[in-house]
Scaffold this active site. Structure first.
Site, PDB file in Angstrom:
ATOM      1  N   GLU A 184      27.138  69.313  17.986  1.00 39.31           N
ATOM      2  CA  GLU A 184      26.564  70.426  17.213  1.00 39.31           C
ATOM      3  C   GLU A 184      25.193  70.055  16.650  1.00 39.31           C
ATOM      4  O   GLU A 184      24.291  70.887  16.593  1.00 39.31           O
ATOM      5  CB  GLU A 184      27.512  70.841  16.089  1.00 39.31           C
ATOM      6  CG  GLU A 184      28.868  71.353  16.561  1.00 39.31           C
ATOM      7  CD  GLU A 184      28.774  72.442  17.617  1.00 39.31           C
ATOM      8  OE1 GLU A 184      27.788  73.216  17.588  1.00 39.31           O
ATOM      9  OE2 GLU A 184      29.652  72.512  18.488  1.00 39.31           O
ATOM     10  N   GLU A 230      24.643  73.085  27.061  1.00 41.10           N
ATOM     11  CA  GLU A 230      25.857  72.328  26.772  1.00 41.10           C
ATOM     12  C   GLU A 230      25.767  70.909  27.329  1.00 41.10           C
ATOM     13  O   GLU A 230      26.166  69.962  26.669  1.00 41.10           O
ATOM     14  CB  GLU A 230      27.092  73.035  27.345  1.00 41.10           C
ATOM     15  CG  GLU A 230      27.426  74.349  26.647  1.00 41.10           C
ATOM     16  CD  GLU A 230      27.601  74.189  25.150  1.00 41.10           C
ATOM     17  OE1 GLU A 230      28.261  73.226  24.708  1.00 41.10           O
ATOM     18  OE2 GLU A 230      27.061  75.026  24.405  1.00 41.10           O
ATOM     19  N   HIS A 265      22.625  70.602  19.205  1.00 41.01           N
ATOM     20  CA  HIS A 265      22.222  72.011  19.305  1.00 41.01           C
ATOM     21  C   HIS A 265      21.195  72.351  18.225  1.00 41.01           C
ATOM     22  O   HIS A 265      20.257  73.095  18.455  1.00 41.01           O
ATOM     23  CB  HIS A 265      23.436  72.928  19.137  1.00 41.01           C
ATOM     24  CG  HIS A 265      24.254  73.091  20.396  1.00 41.01           C
ATOM     25  ND1 HIS A 265      23.685  73.270  21.631  1.00 41.01           N
ATOM     26  CD2 HIS A 265      25.592  73.127  20.594  1.00 41.01           C
ATOM     27  CE1 HIS A 265      24.644  73.397  22.540  1.00 41.01           C
ATOM     28  NE2 HIS A 265      25.810  73.295  21.940  1.00 41.01           N
TER      29      HIS A 265
END
Lengths: 400, 127
Positions: free
Chosen positions: A146, A228, A149
């Site tokens: 995360e 991803e 990201h």
């Protein structure tokens, strides 16, 4: 590293421009179809306004809306010390200037996402199911994913791509409904003759209304899938322990629970597609995420813990050219994987599970009674009996 | 969460970082799926076998779906209700029965599980 983010952005930028053109074309033809010849620019204007308003809203409120749709609750360090420590560590590893806010969603399905418009005011949300099922190493892998990201500005781009896809879906829906109820001046014109042009316009409009939402979704998914892989590779780099994330993905994928509070628009934000069971048939073409088995295989066969090792492993697993931006590979330091055995019997899991349970017990107004024998009784607010017995020492606690 | 047998609210009991839910009326015990996996690990689950019984079917206290009847443990002599998604329900004394079965068959169990069972559901009497 910045170069890599820029490269990643450029590719996504093209996809987003494509989606924007699609939106404008849809607006134009809807204008022509419903307003009659010459109303194209008007329709385009409406489409632009819809998109602009939605973007503004998403930019300033998007993360809050996303967090509240998911039912996320903000937690402090005192609530969940282990989760907080992991987020602190990964903030440093990712080189973020500020630690993201930490949220927990009370849902037994394990999953996680990041939100926010800038790395400086981002948020990381994990479900209670994730906390209950993962050990510390696995949790670290998920949080690192995360963080990647956030650092790669994926959350911002996904926000815009999501809004664009959403605007297209809304316009197409409005158009199709309008047609259903017999709207559209083209129909009356057709009866009065001189309709050659409008027939073509009508066909194009209908085709767009049907195809645009599908195309928009595909673009959205294409943007999210690439990211991803990069986030997985980054997580391996941040933690220097690819097995942590691999094993977490394995557990998440095998969990039977279905996450609530998820929509088509928010699905790509999660670490694993939460709608995996909802649309099984079209699973591959429209999947927001690369196949989970493939992600796990790549992580597990990495020879090191850096981007180069990930790239090599990706090539071997998929037989494709490669997936990471060249600049990431160029700047890669040779990272040795962290030494150490996989955690024995998930010892940290119990501590994490108790911390998350106690957090929600406090939220739910449970009463906590510490029995002298070492047990802790947790009494729900709707408990009816006047006393509760300790199963260990037999002591009876009056609740009065 | 309500007891699947008597439908009254249950309370949670934690010992050595293991937690179960107890019914104040019937003394039944609910092990959450997560709790079971904490204790049993994934690599060696307990032996199970679908059970033929006329005991009433019970709803899962979490998802409300009807639970399966299973015989578990090395000699498959403890009858429990299981929701494949959420966890396992033991009637009063059944946890002790399982503990006894594990001991009689000299099944090595996780020290944390042993500590929890001995602490909260001790096996009384000799073999």
């Amino acid at each position: 590293m910045w170069e890599q983010i820029a490269a990643n952005r450029r590719k996504s930028f093209l996809l987003v421009v494509g989606a924007a053109l699609l939106l404008m074309a849809l607006g134009w033809f809807l204008g022509e179809y419903f307003g009659g010849r010459g109303f194209g620019p008007f329709g385009l204007g409406i489409a632009a306004v819809v998109w602009f308003v939605m973007t503004l809203f998403a930019y300033y409120q998007g993360d809050q809306v996303m967090l509240s749709i998911a039912g996320a609750k903000k937690v402090d360090k005192a609530d969940l010390p282990i989760l907080f420590n992991v987020v602190e560590e990964m903030t440093l590893a990712a080189g973020l200037s500020r630690m993201p806010a930490v949220y927990v969603i009370d849902d037994p399905a394990p999953n996680a996402f990041a939100a926010g418009r800038r790395p400086e005011n981002a948020a990381v949300a994990v479900t209670s199911g994730l906390l209950r099922q993962l050990n510390r190493d696995e949790l670290q892998g998920v949080v690192a994913h995360e963080m990647a990201h956030i650092r790669n500005r994926d959350i911002q781009l996904m926000l815009f791509a999501g809004v664009l896809a959403g605007a297209i879906v809304i316009l197409a829906e409005v158009g199709l409904r309008g047609m259903w109820f017999g709207g559209g001046r083209s129909r009356s014109r057709r009866s009065s003759g001189g309709q050659d042009g409008s027939a073509i316009v009508a066909i194009l409009a209908i085709a767009l209304m049907i195809l645009a939402p599908i195309l928009a979704q595909l673009i959205y998914f294409a943007v999210s899938r690439k990211r991803e892989y990069l986030a997985d590779a980054s997580a391996a780099t941040f933690t220097r322990y690819p097995e942590g994330l691999a094993s977490a993905l394995d557990k998440i994928a095998r969990a039977p629970q279905q996450l609530g509070g998820v929509t088509q628009a928010t699905a790509p934000m999660y670490i694993i597609n939460p709608l995996k069971r909802a649309g099984k048939a079209a699973a591959n073409a429209t999947s927001t995420h690369p196949p989970i088995d493939e992600r796990i295989r790549i992580l597990r066969s990495m020879a090191g813990a850096g981007f180069a090792a990930y790239e090599e492993s990706y090539r071997q697993a998929t037989g494709k050219q490669g997936v990471l931006p060249g600049s990431a590979l160029k700047e890669d330091e040779a990272r040795a994987p962290r030494s150490g055995e996989p955690e024995a019997r998930d010892a940290s899991r119990r501590t994490i599970a108790r911390q998350v349970d106690d957090f929600f017990y406090r939220q739910g107004g449970y009463r906590r009674i510490e029995c002298a024998c070492g047990t802790v009784l947790k009494i729900p607010p709707d408990f009816r009996a006047p006393r509760a017995g300790c199963p260990r020492c037999g002591a009876v606690h009056e609740l009065g | 969460m309500k007891c699947p047998a008597c439908r009254v609210p249950m309370y949670a009991v934690e010992f050595k970082q293991v937690e179960v839910d107890l019914c104040p009326d019937c003394g039944g015990v609910w092990f959450d799926r997560g709790e079971l996996s904490l204790l049993l690990g994934v690599e060696r689950p307990l032996e199970t076998e679908p059970a033929a019984t006329d005991e009433d079917a019970r709803p899962c206290p979490l998802c409300d779906k009807t639970m399966d009847k299973l015989n578990i443990g090395p000699s498959l002599r403890v009858l429990v209700d299981r929701c494949p998604d959420c966890g396992m329900w033991f009637d009063r004394r059944e946890v002790e029965d399982l503990g006894r079965d594990l001991r009689d068959n000299e099944v090595g169990i996780d020290p944390a599980l042993a500590e929890f069972l001995n602490g909260v559901f001790p096996v009384k009497g000799d073999r």
